[in-house]
Design an enzyme around this catalytic site. Sequence first.
Site, PDB file in Angstrom:
ATOM      1  N   SER A   1       0.624  -1.233   0.062  1.00 36.76           N
ATOM      2  CA  SER A   1       0.026   0.018  -0.137  1.00 36.76           C
ATOM      3  C   SER A   1       0.742   1.277  -0.027  1.00 36.76           C
ATOM      4  O   SER A   1       0.414   2.400  -0.345  1.00 36.76           O
ATOM      5  CB  SER A   1      -1.017  -0.116   1.123  1.00 36.76           C
ATOM      6  OG  SER A   1      -0.346   0.098   2.481  1.00 36.76           O
TER       7      SER A   1
ATOM      8  N   HIS B   1      -2.755  -3.789  -5.756  1.00 33.75           N
ATOM      9  CA  HIS B   1      -3.180  -3.376  -4.457  1.00 33.75           C
ATOM     10  C   HIS B   1      -4.596  -3.211  -4.411  1.00 33.75           C
ATOM     11  O   HIS B   1      -5.184  -2.335  -4.960  1.00 33.75           O
ATOM     12  CB  HIS B   1      -2.709  -1.938  -4.384  1.00 33.75           C
ATOM     13  CG  HIS B   1      -2.827  -1.410  -2.983  1.00 33.75           C
ATOM     14  ND1 HIS B   1      -3.168   0.133  -2.733  1.00 33.75           N
ATOM     15  CD2 HIS B   1      -2.914  -1.991  -1.909  1.00 33.75           C
ATOM     16  CE1 HIS B   1      -3.406   0.263  -1.356  1.00 33.75           C
ATOM     17  NE2 HIS B   1      -3.339  -0.922  -0.847  1.00 33.75           N
TER      18      HIS B   1
ATOM     19  N   GLU C   1      -5.775  -1.185  -7.665  1.00 28.56           N
ATOM     20  CA  GLU C   1      -4.840  -0.250  -8.230  1.00 28.56           C
ATOM     21  C   GLU C   1      -3.643  -1.238  -8.914  1.00 28.56           C
ATOM     22  O   GLU C   1      -3.269  -2.231  -8.473  1.00 28.56           O
ATOM     23  CB  GLU C   1      -4.320   0.374  -7.194  1.00 28.56           C
ATOM     24  CG  GLU C   1      -4.780   1.747  -6.642  1.00 28.56           C
ATOM     25  CD  GLU C   1      -4.381   2.345  -5.571  1.00 28.56           C
ATOM     26  OE1 GLU C   1      -4.410   3.789  -5.624  1.00 28.56           O
ATOM     27  OE2 GLU C   1      -3.671   1.817  -4.724  1.00 28.56           O
TER      28      GLU C   1
ATOM     29  N   ASN D   1      -4.516   6.163  -1.620  1.00 25.56           N
ATOM     30  CA  ASN D   1      -3.739   6.687  -0.363  1.00 25.56           C
ATOM     31  C   ASN D   1      -3.187   7.958  -0.663  1.00 25.56           C
ATOM     32  O   ASN D   1      -3.207   8.802   0.185  1.00 25.56           O
ATOM     33  CB  ASN D   1      -2.761   5.682  -0.015  1.00 25.56           C
ATOM     34  CG  ASN D   1      -3.398   4.668   0.719  1.00 25.56           C
ATOM     35  OD1 ASN D   1      -4.395   4.599   1.483  1.00 25.56           O
ATOM     36  ND2 ASN D   1      -2.637   3.202   0.976  1.00 25.56           N
TER      37      ASN D   1
END
Length: 506
Positions: A121, A142, A154, A192
């Site tokens: 991550s 991800h 992702e 993120n």
Amino acid sequence: MTLHIQKIGIIGVGTMGAGIAQIAIQSGHDVVMFDAKAGAAEQAHDKLLKTLGTLADKGKFSHEKAAEDIEHLSIAQHLDDLKECDLVVEAIIENLEIKQKLMQQLEAIVKPEAILASNTSSLSISAIAANCRQPERVAGYHFFNPVPLMKVVEVIEGFNTRADIIEALTQLSIKMGHRPVKAKDTPGFIINHAGRAFGSEAYAILNENVTPFYDIDRIYRDGIGFKMGPFELGDLTGMDVSHPVSESIYHQYYEEARYRPSIIARQRFIAKQLGRKTGKGFYDYTSGTKQGDVAATLVEKFDHYPSVWLATEYSDDRQMLEHYLQQFNIQIEQNETPSAEALILIATYGEDATSAALRYSVNPEQVVCIDLLYGLDKHRTLMPTFVTMPEHVKAAQSIFNLDGVSSSVIQESVGFVAQRALAMIVNLGCDIAQQGVATVEDINVAVKLGLGYPYGPIEWGDVLGAEKILKILDRMTTITRDQRYRPSPWLRRRVQLGLALVHTSH
């Protein structure tokens, strides 16, 4: 040549690894699970068997389908048992050195054409692949927790990753029922990265003592429309998870001001007030339920209200306020300058109440500002100056409680609360597009699916008005001289050209 993926190896069978295994077997792929901890893979197998049975009991699919799916799942006793896999996904500890060593081990085991992927991550895919003989076959893959419910993944292109591998993982994602979003290998990738503004600005507002944490949560939730406020979410995620990620992204971007972490978060991290998992975070959970929230109170109706003089920058804002005040028979002054008794109500963007009073050349003792960025239908936020007469503050709050909708009265702050948060969210989305991390469409989709926002960050700018967002950012930058608020050139150019933010060039 199109790469064929049928057999998938998963290393690390914690929550994430088991979730990836579940969607893989449910989509007809063969999965081999491996975990270095003795018995962990067997436990994950049994848990998945139970999960599929429960879902079948609820009618999500037949028991025959559940039985077929679990037949696709097997356990590896050694890494060598993954040698026939077309794809190996590691979901182990977030430690770069350990992941690098694992990738080197796998290279010596799997087929030359096999894909190696990391569910990291926060770590660089290029760094994870750096010591491999064939770094071009390493990619990021991800997923988000819980994997079966979070329908986004992702697909991350490292510095050397081959295009056909990105395409193969993209097609696999679709087969597994997830929306793939392609990202460059940058800190935080898309989701993120984009999520930094949501929490970091809330902590900055709290650090400035603008209003209590529960009131910030209320404005984010009841005003803006998020499902949870930033401090509720922080308590749920855990400060031991969220704060290290914030620090990691900040340092990976070489102390870029936009990603500056909060001393408040670090203090709680050190004090082990991590949230729900420790019983105490911003809220108290020791009783089993959330304690420490303070409900908004409605101010009683006045027998007599002062007349109101309005100052607005947009005609829509003036019409909105006039319509609201007229339905409650509040007198609106029409003179160019306010009377000495008037409540001066200013709908402003990006500035504090003192700056607004000085800009309009009115008496700051009479001024209360209101945030209209998200309209008047939901929770309202009012901001007096440092010297506003208390009776005018109470009158303003009572007026905006007359229809039963709650309000917050905050201390002076550039951009209130919602304007700061939303402007930063939009601006960061624009910056991600500027950096070419992902397409505008993928940025918007990723954030909606991965973070649960009502809109993607870039399309939200169009909904609110990109020109307003730019004004908020410009004023906050000018007043605070803090580079975290500087507008993205990507945003400014589109406003200057009169283009929608979601507009793509030819």
